[in-house]
Every structure is written in C-alpha cells, then in structure tokens.
Motif scaffolding. Structure first.
Motif, PDB file in Angstrom:
ATOM      1  N   ALA A 590      10.005   5.403   4.149  1.00 46.84           N
ATOM      2  CA  ALA A 590       9.173   6.246   4.994  1.00 46.84           C
ATOM      3  C   ALA A 590       8.111   6.969   4.183  1.00 46.84           C
ATOM      4  O   ALA A 590       6.954   7.104   4.611  1.00 46.84           O
ATOM      5  N   ARG A 591       8.479   7.463   2.977  1.00 44.57           N
ATOM      6  CA  ARG A 591       7.487   8.141   2.121  1.00 44.57           C
ATOM      7  C   ARG A 591       6.358   7.190   1.727  1.00 44.57           C
ATOM      8  O   ARG A 591       5.184   7.531   1.802  1.00 44.57           O
ATOM      9  N   ALA A 595       2.606   7.647   3.145  1.00 43.77           N
ATOM     10  CA  ALA A 595       1.639   8.044   2.105  1.00 43.77           C
ATOM     11  C   ALA A 595       0.577   6.979   1.873  1.00 43.77           C
ATOM     12  O   ALA A 595      -0.524   7.285   1.408  1.00 43.77           O
ATOM     13  N   ARG A 596       0.903   5.717   2.194  1.00 40.25           N
ATOM     14  CA  ARG A 596      -0.021   4.607   1.942  1.00 40.25           C
ATOM     15  C   ARG A 596      -0.465   4.561   0.471  1.00 40.25           C
ATOM     16  O   ARG A 596      -1.589   4.181   0.164  1.00 40.25           O
ATOM     17  N   LEU A 625      13.051   4.850  -9.420  1.00 38.54           N
ATOM     18  CA  LEU A 625      12.901   4.195  -8.121  1.00 38.54           C
ATOM     19  C   LEU A 625      11.432   4.306  -7.735  1.00 38.54           C
ATOM     20  O   LEU A 625      10.896   5.420  -7.608  1.00 38.54           O
ATOM     21  N   ALA A 626      10.763   3.178  -7.582  1.00 38.01           N
ATOM     22  CA  ALA A 626       9.325   3.171  -7.296  1.00 38.01           C
ATOM     23  C   ALA A 626       9.070   2.335  -6.050  1.00 38.01           C
ATOM     24  O   ALA A 626       9.786   1.361  -5.777  1.00 38.01           O
ATOM     25  N   GLY A 627       8.059   2.739  -5.306  1.00 33.51           N
ATOM     26  CA  GLY A 627       7.697   2.012  -4.093  1.00 33.51           C
ATOM     27  C   GLY A 627       6.196   1.898  -3.943  1.00 33.51           C
ATOM     28  O   GLY A 627       5.434   2.815  -4.297  1.00 33.51           O
ATOM     29  N   TRP A 628       5.734   0.754  -3.428  1.00 35.23           N
ATOM     30  CA  TRP A 628       4.315   0.505  -3.172  1.00 35.23           C
ATOM     31  C   TRP A 628       4.151  -0.027  -1.748  1.00 35.23           C
ATOM     32  O   TRP A 628       4.986  -0.825  -1.279  1.00 35.23           O
ATOM     33  N   VAL A 633      -5.686  -6.148   4.410  1.00 35.12           N
ATOM     34  CA  VAL A 633      -7.012  -6.237   3.799  1.00 35.12           C
ATOM     35  C   VAL A 633      -8.087  -5.717   4.730  1.00 35.12           C
ATOM     36  O   VAL A 633      -9.018  -5.032   4.301  1.00 35.12           O
ATOM     37  N   ASP A 634      -7.989  -6.023   6.017  1.00 39.12           N
ATOM     38  CA  ASP A 634      -9.064  -5.686   6.944  1.00 39.12           C
ATOM     39  C   ASP A 634      -8.990  -4.256   7.447  1.00 39.12           C
ATOM     40  O   ASP A 634     -10.005  -3.585   7.593  1.00 39.12           O
ATOM     41  N   THR A 635      -7.792  -3.725   7.714  1.00 40.65           N
ATOM     42  CA  THR A 635      -7.650  -2.395   8.309  1.00 40.65           C
ATOM     43  C   THR A 635      -7.170  -1.337   7.328  1.00 40.65           C
ATOM     44  O   THR A 635      -7.354  -0.146   7.570  1.00 40.65           O
ATOM     45  N   GLY A 636      -6.550  -1.728   6.229  1.00 43.07           N
ATOM     46  CA  GLY A 636      -6.002  -0.748   5.300  1.00 43.07           C
ATOM     47  C   GLY A 636      -4.696  -0.138   5.760  1.00 43.07           C
ATOM     48  O   GLY A 636      -4.169   0.781   5.111  1.00 43.07           O
ATOM     49  N   GLU A 637      -4.144  -0.604   6.879  1.00 48.02           N
ATOM     50  CA  GLU A 637      -2.878  -0.103   7.384  1.00 48.02           C
ATOM     51  C   GLU A 637      -1.711  -0.807   6.679  1.00 48.02           C
ATOM     52  O   GLU A 637      -1.810  -1.976   6.297  1.00 48.02           O
TER      53      GLU A 637
END
Length: 882
Positions: A590-591, A595-596, A625-628, A633-637
């Motif tokens: 969720a974070r 946060a995107r 613990l890392a997350g990405w 590409v088109d919307t950034g969502e």
C-alpha cells in the motif's frame, strides 16, 4: 621618449595618407568632370543633328505656310519631341512673331519679349545658335538652354524661326556614377551651369529649391572663368578646381569641386565632393594602422613593465633560493618519503588496502628515521576509531591508540584531532599541553614529539598520518607541508580505489540493465515480462527474495516469486485495489502503491506496521525490505509492485536504486508492448460491428477444427448464412437500424449455437457457421431447425419498429467433402445460392452441398427433400422478384 617617437611617426603617416587621398580625390573629380563634358557634348551634337533634320522637313512647307496643314506641322513637331524627350517645347515662329505651330504642353500664340530678342540674334547669324533664357521655362523649375535656327528665303530675308527649349538637367542622369574613394560616391554632387553662373541642373536632383543649390549657383557665378588650356594633370588638375563654401541646412562645410566648360554652348559642367567626405575617407584609411600602432605601443609598454617585474622577481628568487638551500637538508627526508608514498599508492589496488597501509607505515618509519608511524581511517559516521596500520620500534605505544572527532574524548586536544579538525599538519612535542594524556607512555617509548597530518575524501572520511620521533631536529615548516601532501596522497588513494570499485559496480549494473532490457523487449506476454523481471533482479541485486504483484481486475495479485525465501513470503496474499487505496492491510504494498515511488525499510523486523511474520525467522534476519511501483508508460499510474528482500541493510545503494528504477521502466514499456500486441492481434481477427470473428479468424478456426475432427473421427459442418431481403430493411429503416439488426442476429447466433460451435461474419449480412462434434444423422437437422426458428423470430429495432427476416443457409459436410478451408467455404456458398434460388418453394431455409462422387451420410437426412439433392432439381419453382 617612446611616446614622442610614436606620435611623430603617426603624424607623418597621417600626412602621407592625406596627400594620397587628396590626390586621388582631385584625379577622380577631374576624371568625372571630363566624363560629364564628353557625355553632354555628345548629347548636344545629337540634338543639333536632330534640329537640322527637323528644319529640313519644315523647310519644304515654308513657302505655303498660309495654305499648309498646320496640324501636320504640329504632328511633326510632337513626333520630334517624342524622339527627344529633353526638349520641353518646339516652336515654328513667323518673322512677325506669330507662332504657327508648337509642340509644347500648352499652345503659345505670342512669344515673350526675351524670345523676340533672341529672334533678332538669329536673324543676324547663320546656323544653330544657343542661348540661356532668363525665364524659368523648365517644368522642374530650373532654367533651360534654347536652340534656334533662322530659315531664310532666296533673297536673304527670314522665312521662319525654329526655336526649341532643351531641359539639360534631365540628361545629367545619364552620366555614369564614378567609383571614387570608398563612401564618397554617396556624397557626389554634379550638374550644369551657364557661363554667367546660372544653375541648369543638379545630380542627385533636389526635391525643391534648396539653399545648397542657390549657394552653389552663387559660387559658380563668382568663379566662372575662361577655359584653361589642356595640360598634363601633375600635380594639379587642368580644370578650375577649388574649395567651395556652401550652406546645407544651416551647416557650413567645405566642398572640393571641378569646373569644365563645354564646347559650342555657353555651359560648364561641375563636380563637387564635401570636405567631410574626403576627411572620412582619409580617416577610414588611417584609423586601422593607428589602432595597430597604439596596440603595439601598449604591448611594448607592457613588455617593459613585465621585464621590470621579472628583474624584481629574479632578485627575490635568488634570496629564496639561498633560504631553500639552508632548509633542503632538513626536508630531504620528507621529500623522499613523499615520493615513495606516491609511487607505492599508485601501484596498489583496492583489494589490499590494509596491506598497502601497513607496508607504507614500515617504509616511512625507516625513511623518516621515526620511532613510530601510524595510518588511520575514520569514517564520517563514526566518532572514534583505532589506527589501521602502525610500524616502528615504539609499536607498544600504538596499542589501544584511538583518535577521531569525539568532542568529549581525551583526544579532543591531541594533535591528531586538531589535524582532522583544521585540515593542516600539526606539530607537538612531548612537553606540549595537547600531549598530556599520552606523556608518560611516550616517555617510556622514547618519543619526543609527533607530526600529524589529515585529509578528507569527498565522502567525508578522514585519513590521519602520524610520525612519532625521538628528536625534533628534522622538523621544520617545509616538513609540515610535505607531510600534509603525504596525507593528501593517502586520501586520494582511498578516493581512487572507491571510484574504481564504484565504476566496476556501475559497469556491472549497466551490463545487467542491457541484459534485462533485451529480455524484456523480446518478451511476448505479460507473464514472460514478470518472470524475467523477478529472476534478473534476484541475480543482479543479490536479494534473498523478489516478488512481483500485478493488477488484474482491480486486485493486486502475486504473479512471480524468485529467491530462497519464496516459502517464507507465502503470507503475502492478493489485495483488492480498494484496500490498497485506503492503506488497509498489505502495509508495504500500500505504501509503494500510494507513494508511486520507491520505499526502503531497513531492519524491517523493527517496524511495528509490518506483519508479525517479520519478527520470526527467517524474515527476522533480513536487514532490508524495498519496494518499487511499476508505473504505466502512458498515464504514470501504478500497475504493479515489486518487493525485494535482502539480508544486508545497505544492499541497495544509490546506483542500484537507479538500476532497479530503469529496469522497471523497461518492464513497463515491455508490458505496454505486450498489451498492444495482444490488442492488435485481437483487432485483426475480430469484426468491428458485431464482435464476431472475421474471415481471417474463421479460416484459422476451420483449419484447427479440421484437425480436431479428424483426430476424433467426428463430422463437421461448415455453412454460410445470409439474411433474406436485408437490403429492404436498410433502404426502409436506414443503415443504422440495419447495423442494429446485424448485432442482434449475431447475439442470437452465439446464444443458439453449442459450446464447440463457432460463428463469424464474412461481411454485409453473410455469416459463417462451424458446427463440430456431429456424430449422428439427426444432430444436424435438429441444430439447424432450432437455429432457423431463433433467427426468423421478429426483431425489435431501436426505434421500436418490429421486423421479420428470413435466412438462407448453405452447408457442406466434412469429411465427406474433404477439401481445404477456402474450398469448403466455396461449396457452402454454392449451396447458399441453391437454397436462395428456391426461396419461394422451399420448406426449410437451409441446404447441404453434395456431389455424386462424394456421398454424404448426413445429407440424405438433412437436405430439403428429394428435389434438393442436386443443383438442377426438376420440381423447382422460381420466385418472382418485386
């Protein structure tokens, strides 16, 4: 003196340039005036010849002027004037003063007094005569030159006078513009004037009578002189040339001018150039050399000042050299140590830094004749640290020797701490106050003092070098500077080795990025992208586990898990998108999702927000613990989340973060390409109106169905269905209503057919049916009868109208008709045309194709009675078309 010589040379050069410009100006003025004289005299000769020619023609009608056609003479005069536009007026005048013909703008019947006086002069002389009349006869407001010819009778009396006014200022424009000194031709003034000083014309022609023109006329009137004899123009011109004082818009200026008389006419040509123009030309030629000489003078002056300064510096250098010789013996040991340190550090790699420091400490202790040499490294995030390498006879003093930047420790006043704090070498004897905490131990080890120097790397790490000695006789100011350079060499070595390690790591990361990018771009499906992403991150980052979650139907689902901790992460379940947006459950995902941006948690077992599983082995042993997020590409969502678990809390440095971010960007591009490829393939195989399979897709389906039917030893029917009178519906209700009907037909077809069956649209109102799994004879008629009932039931159009349609269906049976898919469609099309031809007499709307050489077990029970067994049944009735 140098300035006086320079000024004299500049003055002489300026005079020489002035004489050159003046001579060139005089020569150009004289050449231009001669050109004006030549052109004007040629024009006047042409006027005289034309005037005599005109008189010759008029002379024939002179005895009969009383009976002559005056319009003819006027036409002759006007024709002549058209040939010579410089003639303002042409008159034929009788001895009594009456004008019998005129080619002027206004016909004149009487002559002026001045014209009468001129006629008397013509009566007493022969040939063409010129004069300058005082009246302003020119249309431009300037005076004209008058040409006259008295025609006499046989007894010598005047028969008539031929008079013409010539505006010579017009022909001044025909003078060629001379190429004078650069820029002077723009200011050139040329014109014609009478011997009495009256101005006939100017070039450039003024727009109105100006004070300049009046002043020029007055000056010429005062300076009108008889022509001088021709002579060689050395050094002065042969013509009347002098300075002209005129007034131009209230400003006095000097003009250089030349005046030349014309032959046969009371006129003189003149050319003038303003003095300012000549001065400008002189300055244009003079300024560049003057500037060059000025720069040369400045350079010479600077060279003289520089020479004087060099002499003073030479005296200072001599005194410094004497002083350096006195201290050279004292500093030679430190220079030798510096050279050895530099050479040793340049030849070692990062794999043996500690060994390098220990070897150097041993060598420096011998070269500096010291009791002890220590080298220490102090990271920026640590207050105190022990020495990294120590060597020398007093090694016992180095035991438990600590140093650093601790403001509260006992070493805060020591030489090492001061060297780190100030960045300058520090010298302290055993009697100095800062040596107090170690004085007793130093005396026991025969240490008399210490020289300390420190340097910092770009990361903030400090490097400290200390030399403990038994006598201070070798310590001087220069020795401190050299020792500081040795400390700088140690810091540069650490930075260089760190950069080498960093470059190797970056190159490895780049190689991994290229590798994964190639793999991602070659992936054809989203699952392949997720597999490549997880496997590559696990290998290149050294992570213990990598998880990839992707959004599917508003649920973030686990797609791939890679690494040794796959089973330990089984508690991470799928999460609805709604819960992610609210931050409920799935804390880490969720974070990252909200946060995107990347999120890194060191020591995840200490974070209370994470699941209790992280406080139990083996997850409790993990340091990071890392997350990405995977961003579209088109919307950034966000469209997914990648979680990485590692044992080392510092496993993800800045470069590795960039690597993972770039890899995820490439993965987003690969995912979009996979989706676009699937969408394009779906569009290529789908009918845009009904959503059914198009011709290409149905042909591929038929090919696959033939293989399945053959393997299962079943039968299959391929049919083409056509709607009867569909054109009438289009024409009556419109194409939009017809499209709606086609969509409803498609819906009924899909609802009526069985699961293994398929339907597609060929185009228009034609559909293809593929009926598999046919095993018994009643199967096909039952299916077709049910299909006909459903399709022929009434339809309700979008507007509310109810319509009914019929169907025509042609079929062929495999394997009785064992042909290629396109041929099977052709046979079904033949059967369709057969049943459509029997539309008025048929009992059913479908017909099965057959031929004698290929019997069909199903066709005997399925086609429309005996009369439908062939394409040429005898009992067919034709249906009249409306």
């Amino acid at each position: 003196m140098g300035f006086i010589v320079w000024a004299a040379a500049a003055l002489g050069y300026g005079i020489q340039i002035w004489r050159s410009v003046a001579n060139q100006t005089w020569l150009q003025l004289d050449a231009t005036s001669v050109l004006a004289e030549s052109v004007t005299e040629q024009n006047l000769k042409q006027y005289f010849r034309g005037f005599r020619f005109l008189d010759h023609h008029i002379e024939e009608d002179a005895p009969y002027f009383d009976r002559a056609d005056k319009q003819k003479i006027v036409a002759l005069l006007r024709q002549f004037r058209g040939m010579y536009p410089d003639f303002d007026a042409v008159f034929v005048i009788l001895p009594g003063g009456r004008v019998i013909a005129s080619a002027s703008e206004q016909e004149q019947r009487e002559v002026h007094a001045i014209t009468n006086a001129y006629l008397e002069i013509l009566s007493n002389q022969r040939g063409v005569r010129t004069s300058f009349p005082k009246e302003k006869a020119s249309a431009a407001g300037l005076a004209v030159v008058r040409l006259g010819f008295a025609q006499r009778t046989a007894r010598g009396s005047t028969a008539y006078d031929l008079v013409a006014d010539v505006d010579l200022h017009r022909q001044i424009a025909s003078w060629l513009r001379p190429e004078l000194i650069t820029g002077t031709d723009r200011h050139l003034q040329m014109g014609l004037v009478t011997r009495q000083g009256d101005l006939l014309g100017l070039w450039p022609e003024p727009t109105a009578r100006t004070t300049y023109a009046e002043g020029l006329s007055a000056w010429l009137r005062l300076h009108a002189l008889p022509p001088l004899p021709k002579a060689t123009l050395v050094p002065a011109p042969v013509h009347d040339v002098g300075l002209l004082h005129v007034d131009d818009a209230g400003t006095d200026r000097m003009a250089w001018s030349a005046l030349v008389p014309l032959k046969g006419v009371p006129l003189e040509a003149f050319v003038s150039i303003p003095s300012a123009t000549v001065r400008d030309a002189w300055w244009q030629q003079l300024r560049i050399p003057l500037l060059e000489w000025a720069l040369l003078g400045v350079v010479l002056a600077l060279m003289a000042l520089r020479l004087n300064k060099l002499q003073r510096l030479e005296h200072q250098r001599a005194s410094q050299l004497a002083q350096a010789e006195r201290t050279a013996r004292q500093s030679s040991l430190f220079y030798a140590a510096l050279a050895h340190t530099t050479q040793a550090l340049m030849g070692h790699t990062a794999s043996n830094v500690s060994t390098t420091f220990h070897d150097l400490a041993t060598s420096l202790c011998i070269l500096l004749q010291a009791r002890l040499v220590c080298v220490g490294r102090f990271p920026a995030d640590r207050r105190r640290s022990e020495m990294a390498a120590c060597a020398g006879p007093a090694s016992d003093f180095a035991q438990h020797l600590q140093c650093g930047n601790d403001q509260h420790g006992p070493e805060r006043w020591g030489p090492g701490h001061q060297a780190i704090a100030t960045g300058e070498a520090q010298h302290a004897t055993i009697e100095s106050p800062e040596f107090g905490p170690w004085r007793q131990r130093a005396q026991a080890c025969e240490i008399a003092g210490v020289l300390s120097a420190a340097a910092r790397t770009q990361t903030g790490e400090a490097v400290l070098v200390c030399a403990y000695y038994s006598s201070d006789s070798v310590i001087g100011p220069e020795a401190r500077q050299v020792f500081q350079r040795m400390a700088d060499a140690f810091a540069e070595y650490i930075e260089r080795q760190a950069n080498i390690t960093k470059l190797e790591r970056i190159e490895r990361y780049r190689s991994a990025r290229r590798k994964i990018q190639r793999g991602l771009l070659e992936a054809t499906a989203a699952g392949d992208v997720y597999d490549i992403l997880a496997q590559t991150l696990a290998v290149e980052t050294g992570a213990d586990a990598v998880e990839v979650f992707a959004l599917e139907a508003d649920i973030l689902k686990r797609r791939v898990v890679a690494g040794a901790l796959e089973h330990a992460l089984s508690h991470l379940t799928d999460v609805p998108l709604r819960a992610l947006a609210k931050g409920e459950g799935a804390y880490m995902r969720a974070r990252v999702w909200n946060a995107r941006a990347p999120v890194l948690i060191q020591s995840p077992s200490a974070d209370p927000q994470l699941s209790p599983r992280w406080r139990e082995p083996p997850l409790s042993d993990m340091g990071l613990l890392a997350g990405w997020p995977i961003l579209a590409v088109d919307t950034g969502e966000p469209t997914g989340v990648v979680l990485l678990v590692a044992r080392d809390p510092h496993a993800i440095d800045e470069e590795l973060q960039h690597l993972v971010t770039n890899i995820l960007e490439s993965a987003a591009i690969a995912l979009r390409q996979a989706r676009d490829r699937q969408r394009i393939e779906a569009l290529a195989l789908t009918d845009s109106l009904t959503g059914l399979s198009n011709r290409r897709a149905i042909l591929e389906h038929i090919s696959q169905s033939l293989v399945r039917v053959k393997n299962r030893r079943k039968q299959m029917a391929i049919g083409i269905l056509d709607l009867d009178d569909f054109k009438t519906i289009n024409d009556t209700w419109g194409h939009a209503q017809g499209d709606a009907l086609l969509r409803e037909v498609s819906r009924r077809l899909q609802a009526t057919l069985r699961i293994p069956d398929a339907v597609g649209r060929l185009g228009g109102d034609e559909f293809v049916l593929v009926l598999e799994e046919l095993s018994t004879s009643p199967d096909l008629p039952t299916i077709l009868d049910r299909l006909e009932r459903e399709l022929t039931a009434p339809y309700t159009l979008p507007g509310g109208a109810s319509v009914g349609v019929g169907i025509s269906l042609g079929l062929t049976i495999y394997p009785s008709d064992d042909c290629a898919p396109d041929i099977l469609l052709g046979h079904a099309d033949e059967a369709l045309y057969t049943i459509k031809a029997r539309k008025c007499s048929r009992q059913r709307g479908w017909h099965i194709w057959s031929q004698a050489a290929c019997p069909n077990t199903l066709s005997d029970a399925a086609h429309d009675g005996p009369q439908h067994d062939s394409l040429h049944a005898k009992g067919d009735r034709t249906c009249k078309s409306s």
